[in-house]
Design a protein around this motif. Structure first.
Motif, PDB file in Angstrom:
ATOM      1  N   LYS A  27     -17.818  -7.878   6.610  1.00 19.14           N
ATOM      2  CA  LYS A  27     -18.110  -9.313   6.634  1.00 19.14           C
ATOM      3  C   LYS A  27     -17.452  -9.976   7.840  1.00 19.14           C
ATOM      4  O   LYS A  27     -18.065 -10.819   8.520  1.00 19.14           O
ATOM      5  CB  LYS A  27     -17.616  -9.965   5.336  1.00 19.14           C
ATOM      6  CG  LYS A  27     -17.988 -11.434   5.212  1.00 19.14           C
ATOM      7  CD  LYS A  27     -17.385 -12.060   3.953  1.00 19.14           C
ATOM      8  CE  LYS A  27     -17.934 -11.456   2.696  1.00 19.14           C
ATOM      9  NZ  LYS A  27     -17.457 -12.178   1.474  1.00 19.14           N
TER      10      LYS A  27
ATOM     11  N   LEU B 216     -19.334 -12.014  10.943  1.00 20.44           N
ATOM     12  CA  LEU B 216     -18.985 -13.389  11.310  1.00 20.44           C
ATOM     13  C   LEU B 216     -18.532 -13.480  12.767  1.00 20.44           C
ATOM     14  O   LEU B 216     -19.021 -14.321  13.527  1.00 20.44           O
ATOM     15  CB  LEU B 216     -17.885 -13.909  10.384  1.00 20.44           C
ATOM     16  CG  LEU B 216     -18.257 -14.100   8.908  1.00 20.44           C
ATOM     17  CD1 LEU B 216     -17.033 -14.527   8.113  1.00 20.44           C
ATOM     18  CD2 LEU B 216     -19.364 -15.126   8.751  1.00 20.44           C
TER      19      LEU B 216
ATOM     20  N   ARG C  85     -24.272 -21.649   5.361  1.00 24.85           N
ATOM     21  CA  ARG C  85     -24.664 -20.454   4.619  1.00 24.85           C
ATOM     22  C   ARG C  85     -25.200 -19.381   5.565  1.00 24.85           C
ATOM     23  O   ARG C  85     -25.901 -19.688   6.518  1.00 24.85           O
ATOM     24  CB  ARG C  85     -25.760 -20.779   3.601  1.00 24.85           C
ATOM     25  CG  ARG C  85     -25.309 -21.605   2.411  1.00 24.85           C
ATOM     26  CD  ARG C  85     -26.492 -21.825   1.477  1.00 24.85           C
ATOM     27  NE  ARG C  85     -27.579 -22.553   2.135  1.00 24.85           N
ATOM     28  CZ  ARG C  85     -28.851 -22.509   1.755  1.00 24.85           C
ATOM     29  NH1 ARG C  85     -29.210 -21.734   0.738  1.00 24.85           N
ATOM     30  NH2 ARG C  85     -29.778 -23.207   2.382  1.00 24.85           N
TER      31      ARG C  85
ATOM     32  N   VAL D  20     -19.812 -20.198   4.558  1.00 26.58           N
ATOM     33  CA  VAL D  20     -18.861 -20.292   5.660  1.00 26.58           C
ATOM     34  C   VAL D  20     -18.669 -21.763   6.027  1.00 26.58           C
ATOM     35  O   VAL D  20     -19.519 -22.370   6.677  1.00 26.58           O
ATOM     36  CB  VAL D  20     -19.358 -19.516   6.901  1.00 26.58           C
ATOM     37  CG1 VAL D  20     -18.307 -19.532   7.996  1.00 26.58           C
ATOM     38  CG2 VAL D  20     -19.733 -18.095   6.538  1.00 26.58           C
ATOM     39  N   ARG D  21     -17.583 -22.348   5.579  1.00 22.45           N
ATOM     40  CA  ARG D  21     -17.235 -23.733   5.933  1.00 22.45           C
ATOM     41  C   ARG D  21     -18.419 -24.680   5.758  1.00 22.45           C
ATOM     42  O   ARG D  21     -18.789 -25.431   6.667  1.00 22.45           O
ATOM     43  CB  ARG D  21     -16.730 -23.795   7.381  1.00 22.45           C
ATOM     44  CG  ARG D  21     -15.447 -22.994   7.594  1.00 22.45           C
ATOM     45  CD  ARG D  21     -14.991 -23.059   9.028  1.00 22.45           C
ATOM     46  NE  ARG D  21     -13.778 -22.265   9.229  1.00 22.45           N
ATOM     47  CZ  ARG D  21     -13.188 -22.100  10.409  1.00 22.45           C
ATOM     48  NH1 ARG D  21     -13.705 -22.683  11.484  1.00 22.45           N
ATOM     49  NH2 ARG D  21     -12.097 -21.365  10.509  1.00 22.45           N
TER      50      ARG D  21
ATOM     51  N   TYR E 134     -22.414 -13.995  13.919  1.00 20.52           N
ATOM     52  CA  TYR E 134     -22.672 -15.341  13.414  1.00 20.52           C
ATOM     53  C   TYR E 134     -22.065 -16.423  14.303  1.00 20.52           C
ATOM     54  O   TYR E 134     -22.755 -17.381  14.692  1.00 20.52           O
ATOM     55  CB  TYR E 134     -22.133 -15.472  11.984  1.00 20.52           C
ATOM     56  CG  TYR E 134     -22.190 -16.890  11.448  1.00 20.52           C
ATOM     57  CD1 TYR E 134     -23.399 -17.467  11.095  1.00 20.52           C
ATOM     58  CD2 TYR E 134     -21.020 -17.645  11.313  1.00 20.52           C
ATOM     59  CE1 TYR E 134     -23.447 -18.770  10.609  1.00 20.52           C
ATOM     60  CE2 TYR E 134     -21.062 -18.932  10.824  1.00 20.52           C
ATOM     61  CZ  TYR E 134     -22.281 -19.493  10.481  1.00 20.52           C
ATOM     62  OH  TYR E 134     -22.329 -20.781  10.019  1.00 20.52           O
TER      63      TYR E 134
END
Length: 344
Positions: free
Chosen positions: A320, A324, A212, A208-209, A328
């Motif tokens: 997913k 996120l 991890r 992610v950008r 996340y």
């Protein structure tokens, strides 16, 4: 974390190494030196070099293995499961102490050499020195075997970073956890159509950008108390206890997996009641399940917003996105706020 463990010698390899260093040692002496003094000098050099070489090998084995107190609790408890911490500490301690004992044995032999008055006496000192060293090596056999097993076990452990945001995929055996982790991350765990394929945890990542997210595939759990679980199941418990920031609990609503919904709900409740971790409930195998199967699962587990097929990866992008957006991103924002507060 990868463990770079040292090579652990067997007793026979240590003895071979010891004799090799002993026999190859040479001592320079004046050509006019009497035969007795020349022999004394040669024996002293052989004792010093062989003792130093053996002590160094023993010390390297002892101090290059991971120290228990330096391990993250996750790895510490895995070591307890795989080897036994008390047994591990005892083995390394005895190997390390043997290096000190070698120094003592060689010191006594060198002291005896100084007052040796004949070649026969020097030969007796040599024989006694070698016999004591060989006895010490043979006495280390159980500890060397433990250290060798521990080194192999540590090298096989998964490369887990306890500091990363971690998603743990859990559930009963054969519900599709490995297939989901393969869809969700970079991991390519072994997949088969029978229970207990996953014998240890596997690790993958979502990128992610530049950052991890760690995704862990765990062995299947059975419906029983933690103190009755086997070592394979306990790996999943350790991942839940020490690593998980969010749990994806995978449900198989079909009749093909071998574990009906009553067992799966008990496993879910065990996780929910024992770990204070957010749980995303996911229905899997929608390509196989009929409407009645899915409806029954939803009634039993409550509202389930995500349905997937881990076999085809259908619905995994939605899962997913939820990981996120709901877990996340808030976690990273909170972490950033904590860092900024600490800098003030």
């Amino acid at each position: 974390m990868r463990f770079n463990t040292p090579y652990v010698y067997s007793p026979e390899e240590l003895k071979s190494y010891f004799f090799g260093v002993y026999k190859s040692a040479e001592a320079k002496s004046p050509s006019t030196e009497p035969g007795l003094e020349r022999l004394r000098r040669l024996e002293a050099v052989r004792i010093k070099k062989s003792a130093r070489g053996l002590a160094d090998a023993l010390r390297e084995m002892a101090v290059s293995m991971p120290f228990v107190n330096d391990l993250h609790p996750f790895y510490r408890e895995l070591l307890e499961l795989g080897v036994g911490i008390a047994k591990y500490k005892h083995a390394l301690g005895k190997i390390g102490n043997a290096a000190v004992a070698i120094k003592s044995i060689s010191g006594e032999a060198l002291m005896a050499l100084r007052t040796a008055y004949s070649k026969e006496q020097i030969y007796r000192i040599r024989k006694a020195y070698i016999a004591r060293v060989v006895d010490l090596i043979e006495d280390l056999a159980p500890e060397l075997e433990t250290a060798k097993s521990a080194a192999a076990f540590l090298r096989r452990l998964p490369d887990v970073d306890p500091d990363l945001f971690t998603v743990v995929v859990a559930g009963a055996p054969n519900v599709g956890k490995s297939s989901l982790v393969g869809c969700l991350s970079t991991a390519k765990p072994k997949v088969a159509e029978y229970p207990f394929t996953t014998r240890q945890i596997h690790v993958g990542h979502i990128f992610v950008r530049g950052d991890r997210i760690q995704v862990i595939d765990t062995p299947g759990l059975l419906d029983r108390p933690f103190d009755e679980m086997n070592k394979i199941e306990l790996q999943a418990v350790l991942a839940l206890r020490y690593l998980a920031k969010v749990v994806v609990f995978l449900v198989d609503p079909t009749h093909y997996g071998g574990f009906d919904l009553s067992i799966q709900i008990n496993i879910f409740n065990s996780i929910k009641n024992n770990f204070n971790i957010p749980i995303i409930i996911v229905i899997n195998k929608i390509d196989l399940a009929n409407d009645d199967d899915i409806k029954k699962a939803e009634e039993l587990f409550g509202e389930i917003r995500i349905r997937i097929s881990a076999k085809t990866c259908s619905g995994v992008e939605e899962l997913k996105a939820r990981i996120l957006e709901d877990y996340y991103v808030p976690y990273m924002l909170q972490k950033l706020r904590q860092i900024r507060a600490a800098e003030r």
